[in-house]
Design an enzyme around this catalytic site. Structure first.
Site, PDB file in Angstrom:
ATOM      1  N   GLU A   2      42.410  51.154  45.087  1.00  0.00           N
ATOM      2  CA  GLU A   2      41.664  49.914  44.837  1.00  0.00           C
ATOM      3  C   GLU A   2      40.871  49.519  46.085  1.00  0.00           C
ATOM      4  O   GLU A   2      41.014  50.108  47.149  1.00  0.00           O
ATOM      5  CB  GLU A   2      42.622  48.761  44.475  1.00  0.00           C
ATOM      6  CG  GLU A   2      42.982  48.669  43.004  1.00  0.00           C
ATOM      7  CD  GLU A   2      41.860  48.091  42.149  1.00  0.00           C
ATOM      8  OE1 GLU A   2      40.751  47.888  42.684  1.00  0.00           O
ATOM      9  OE2 GLU A   2      42.090  47.857  40.956  1.00  0.00           O
TER      10      GLU A   2
ATOM     11  N   ASN B 211      40.125  40.585  38.558  1.00  0.00           N
ATOM     12  CA  ASN B 211      39.360  41.791  38.876  1.00  0.00           C
ATOM     13  C   ASN B 211      37.874  41.483  38.788  1.00  0.00           C
ATOM     14  O   ASN B 211      37.464  40.367  38.440  1.00  0.00           O
ATOM     15  CB  ASN B 211      39.718  42.928  37.915  1.00  0.00           C
ATOM     16  CG  ASN B 211      40.823  43.818  38.455  1.00  0.00           C
ATOM     17  OD1 ASN B 211      40.789  44.239  39.606  1.00  0.00           O
ATOM     18  ND2 ASN B 211      41.812  44.115  37.624  1.00  0.00           N
TER      19      ASN B 211
ATOM     20  N   ASP C  22      38.091  46.374  34.883  1.00  0.00           N
ATOM     21  CA  ASP C  22      38.724  46.404  36.208  1.00  0.00           C
ATOM     22  C   ASP C  22      37.695  46.019  37.274  1.00  0.00           C
ATOM     23  O   ASP C  22      36.904  45.112  37.057  1.00  0.00           O
ATOM     24  CB  ASP C  22      39.355  47.773  36.456  1.00  0.00           C
ATOM     25  CG  ASP C  22      40.554  47.708  37.385  1.00  0.00           C
ATOM     26  OD1 ASP C  22      40.415  47.212  38.520  1.00  0.00           O
ATOM     27  OD2 ASP C  22      41.650  48.159  36.990  1.00  0.00           O
TER      28      ASP C  22
END
Length: 300
Positions: free
Chosen positions: A24, A154, A204
């Protein structure tokens, strides 16, 4: 609600073959041609020199999820218990301010710097507990809560002129749009739903290009979706790992897209069916990307 489009194939390379449990938070420093990203669960920070291909993996004492550049020598690293000023040369970290440090059930997640230098930061439950997360803004050194009761924050990103902010709650699979004060990066109104996804994966991480288009990783869909500022679904580009998690523009002209991925929650059979799970990729998307702004801390 949106449906799927034909998935495009673009030239794609594996930037880093090391598998991330939960890759991430990618970002790119154009001055040094260096990309950074995290393996949140394993407390690792990755550094990649794109000119040489050299990868360095730093072990952290905290669960980091994102960082922003303060200046040529310092970064602001977002972690599960606070924000840390990190020396880019030696990795030394100093606590700048706590972030939900009194709540052991939460950790940091997605974050991105607004063009004004204000840093938006999301938190969530460590087990993705319902509505345990929030989104904060670090504006000139002061941390304030913008939104509460978010399950998985997100897709925090901003229009090039700073007048529009975007964020998602992956728990609801919805992308929101909110009007912002361009000078401060703070909301001027209530968020409105822009995109709602039904099936085929979750909304996401995201980044906005120089034309205002939103490039969004689809968790479980193995792709990047491109949306207009009005929420129109324009393109879908394949990513070689099913759990694609977050993009960042990289390269001297910001024309390529770095995409992280993860193997979190995957059974062994699913991993075998997804041989590039957890790896980090660069897609040659011929985009008009833009550099990430620096974080601005308290003046004086």
């Amino acid at each position: 609600m949106i449906g799927d489009r034909t998935m495009e194939e673009v030239p794609t390379t594996v930037l880093c073959s090391e598998r991330c449990h939960l890759g991430e938070g990618p970002t790119y420093d154009a001055a040094t041609d260096t990309a950074w990203w995290f393996d949140i669960v394993e407390c690792r920070l990755f550094k990649a020199r794109l000119d040489t291909g050299r990868i360095t993996i730093h072990s952290l004492d905290v669960m980091g999820s994102a960082l922003g550049r303060i200046d040529a020598h310092r970064q602001l690293l977002v972690a599960d218990d606070g924000l840390y000023v990190r020396d880019a040369a030696d990795g030394r970290m100093t606590l700048y301010c706590p972030l939900e440090a009194d709540n052991a059930a939460t950790r940091s997640n997605d974050a991105r710097v607004h063009p004004s230098g204000t840093f938006w930061i999301g938190t969530m439950g460590r087990q993705a507990e319902r509505e345990l997360g929030a989104i904060y803004a670090l504006h000139r050194g002061e941390l304030s809560c913008l939104y509460e009761s978010i399950t998985i924050p997100n897709a925090i990103c901003f229009s090039p002129d700073g007048t529009i902010g975007y964020f998602a709650d992956t728990g609801k699979n919805m992308l929101f749009r909110v009007d912002l004060d361009a000078a401060t990066g703070l909301p001027r109104g209530a968020p409105v739903a822009l995109v709602t996804r039904r099936g085929g994966g979750g909304i996401d991480g995201a980044v906005v290009d120089a034309d205002g288009l939103i490039w969004n990783a689809r968790w479980g869909g193995g792709c990047i979706d491109v949306y207009s500022p009005q929420g129109e679904h324009l393109r879908t580009l394949r990513v070689p790992a099913r759990q694609s998690s977050c993009p960042a523009f990289v390269g001297p002209d910001f024309s390529r897209l770095l995409v992280t991925s993860a193997w979190q929650g995957m059974a062994e059979e699913a991993k075998r069916a997804d041989p590039d799970h957890g790896r980090t990729f660069v897609l040659d998307v011929a985009a008009r990307g833009r550099p990430e702004p620096d974080v601005k801390l308290a003046t004086g």
